[in-house]
Enzyme design. Structure first.
Site, mmCIF file in Angstrom:
data_model
loop_
_atom_site.group_PDB
_atom_site.id
_atom_site.type_symbol
_atom_site.label_atom_id
_atom_site.label_comp_id
_atom_site.label_asym_id
_atom_site.label_seq_id
_atom_site.Cartn_x
_atom_site.Cartn_y
_atom_site.Cartn_z
ATOM 1 N N PHE A 106 5.955 7.389 0.535
ATOM 2 C CA PHE A 106 5.226 7.036 -0.684
ATOM 3 C C PHE A 106 4.162 6.016 -0.311
ATOM 4 O O PHE A 106 4.457 4.865 -0.004
ATOM 5 C CB PHE A 106 6.125 6.446 -1.772
ATOM 6 C CG PHE A 106 5.355 6.169 -3.042
ATOM 7 C CD1 PHE A 106 5.123 7.188 -3.945
ATOM 8 C CD2 PHE A 106 4.814 4.920 -3.297
ATOM 9 C CE1 PHE A 106 4.376 6.960 -5.103
ATOM 10 C CE2 PHE A 106 4.068 4.683 -4.442
ATOM 11 C CZ PHE A 106 3.854 5.702 -5.351
ATOM 12 N N ASP A 146 2.330 0.717 6.910
ATOM 13 C CA ASP A 146 2.175 0.465 5.483
ATOM 14 C C ASP A 146 3.255 -0.533 5.073
ATOM 15 O O ASP A 146 4.396 -0.171 4.815
ATOM 16 C CB ASP A 146 2.308 1.771 4.695
ATOM 17 C CG ASP A 146 2.195 1.564 3.185
ATOM 18 O OD1 ASP A 146 2.264 0.412 2.724
ATOM 19 O OD2 ASP A 146 2.080 2.575 2.459
ATOM 20 N N LYS A 165 0.570 -5.544 -3.033
ATOM 21 C CA LYS A 165 1.630 -6.052 -3.906
ATOM 22 C C LYS A 165 1.787 -7.569 -3.823
ATOM 23 O O LYS A 165 1.093 -8.299 -4.502
ATOM 24 C CB LYS A 165 2.945 -5.318 -3.631
ATOM 25 C CG LYS A 165 2.872 -3.840 -4.006
ATOM 26 C CD LYS A 165 4.224 -3.215 -4.133
ATOM 27 C CE LYS A 165 4.134 -1.720 -4.414
ATOM 28 N NZ LYS A 165 3.518 -1.375 -5.699
#
Length: 409
Positions: free
Chosen positions: A141, A229, A258
């Site tokens: 994801f 990532d 984030k």
């Protein structure tokens, strides 16, 4: 009709139904706790998918944002501003890298990393135009843009959004032999391997020991970029600044987001070397809000917080306790019925697989909500636990008590 019901009804009537949130309407939050419009308090055990690593309303971050709000919030990259150079240099230093390309959201940063890898492949490695290959893992994801879903194996993310972007090869996550075979098949056209060091949306999947180090060795030997990532796994969540550190691995490229914005503003970045990010020329990539003064001010405070090591240590220590207690749910005689099939994770991050006979992940999440704990399900039978790193041991234990009670019931 209650205030909660009215708010949810209005949202359902006037917003696209691309999310299925739990039926709670948050009005305020502080630390690890949130309060809804009815005045009920909930322990946040999700932390905005790691965007809130430092808690709701972190005073240092709010003060940094307020101070910057009084000065200048946006210039666009048409002009320099006085926080930009400091942000880039300090983030590069935190990552042990040389250059930063700031964006806003995690998906933007992943798109930027993909474009960077391709441009590096053509301009530096000498790959023939249009032939660059990037190797990715199944169950990944990385976001929801059209290019990113093109290499997703999640039917919900892909369905009805084609045609899809070519140039990606998908291999099983954690399978080093499959990665080697894919790199060999791509040959000189391979420009990058893009991986999550721990797969978050897939259920907090930790790869086998030595996998990341093996990928690092394979990519280095073939002159291929290793892109990590670390949007969810980075910036303290796993007990280290970066999850790659657990294997002593330094990738060629970090993708961050984030927690970099402290739960205050969206901030993301691609961080790498001069050789990699130096491929860009003016006008070839950009973002109006990327690297804006407000984002830089907040992110600089995040970097300062991370430099102390306090939150990495908290995540490591409380994470050890979390996994010890969750492990008992699998092995304890009190749960012979097998309500929990497996627990995975690292630091203050866990995926808990619920036996389907005890309910779906959504049903367990709803029952926890009724007891004042907020988590989120994924892939049917898994719940994710990722509280803010500011959570106290007492609050963490209380949250785990509620999980035990739900599973026992």
């Amino acid at each position: 009709m209650t205030s909660t019901e009215r708010a949810i009804a209005a949202a359902e009537a006037h917003s696209a139904h691309n999310y299925h949130p739990l039926p709670v309407v948050v009005a305020s939050a502080e630390g690890a706790w949130m309060t809804d419009v009815e005045g009920r308090r909930y322990l946040d055990m999700l932390a905005g998918y790691s965007a809130l690593n430092f808690g709701h309303g972190n005073r240092r971050l709010i003060d940094a944002a307020k101070a910057q709000l009084e000065r200048v919030t946006l210039t666009s990259r048409a002009f320099h501003h006085d926080r930009f150079a400091t942000f880039c240099s300090q983030l590069a230093e935190l990552c042990g890298m040389e250059m930063v390309l700031p964006m806003n959201t995690g998906a933007e940063a992943v798109e930027t990393a993909v474009k960077t890898a391709r441009k590096w492949g053509y301009r530096v490695k000498g790959v023939p135009d249009g032939r660059a290959k990037i190797i990715v893992a199944d169950n990944n994801f990385h976001g929801r843009t059209t290019t990113i879903i093109s290499f997703s194996t999640d039917p919900e993310a892909r369905a009805d959004f084609g045609p899809y972007t070519p140039g990606f090869e998908i291999v099983p996550y954690g399978d080093l032999a499959a990665m080697e075979a894919a790199l060999d098949a791509a040959g000189e056209d391979a420009v990058a391997v893009l991986l999550e060091p721990i797969q978050g949306e897939a259920g907090v999947l930790v790869p086998p020991d030595g996998y990341l180090a093996g990928v690092r060795e394979l990519t280095r030997a073939r002159n291929v970029l290793f892109i990590a990532d670390e949007i969810q796994s980075g910036l303290g969540r796993t007990g280290k600044t970066f999850a790659c550190e657990h294997e002593g691995v330094v990738p060629d490229v970090y993708v961050l987001g984030k927690a970099l914005g402290g739960g205050v503003v969206p901030v993301s970045a691609v961080v790498s070397s001069h050789e990699v990010l130096g491929v860009y020329r003016p006008g070839e990539h950009g973002s109006t809000f990327g690297g804006n003064p407000l984002a830089c001010a907040v992110a600089l405070e995040v970097i300062a917080i991370l430099r102390t090591g306090e939150f990495q240590q908290r995540a490591a220590e409380l994470g050890e306790h979390l996994h010890s207690e969750l492990g008992l749910l699998v092995d304890s005689p009190a749960h012979r019925s097998g309500s929990v099939r497996a627990v995975r994770g690292r630091g203050l991050w866990a995926g808990v697989d619920i036996d389907p006979s005890h309910g779906t992940g959504r049903q367990i999440s709803e029952k926890l909500m009724e007891r004042g704990v907020l988590v989120k399900d994924t892939h049917g039978s898994t719940i994710r636990i990722a509280p803010p790193l500011v959570i106290s041991k007492e609050d963490l234990d209380w949250g785990l008590d509620q999980l035990r009670a739900v599973l026992a019931g």
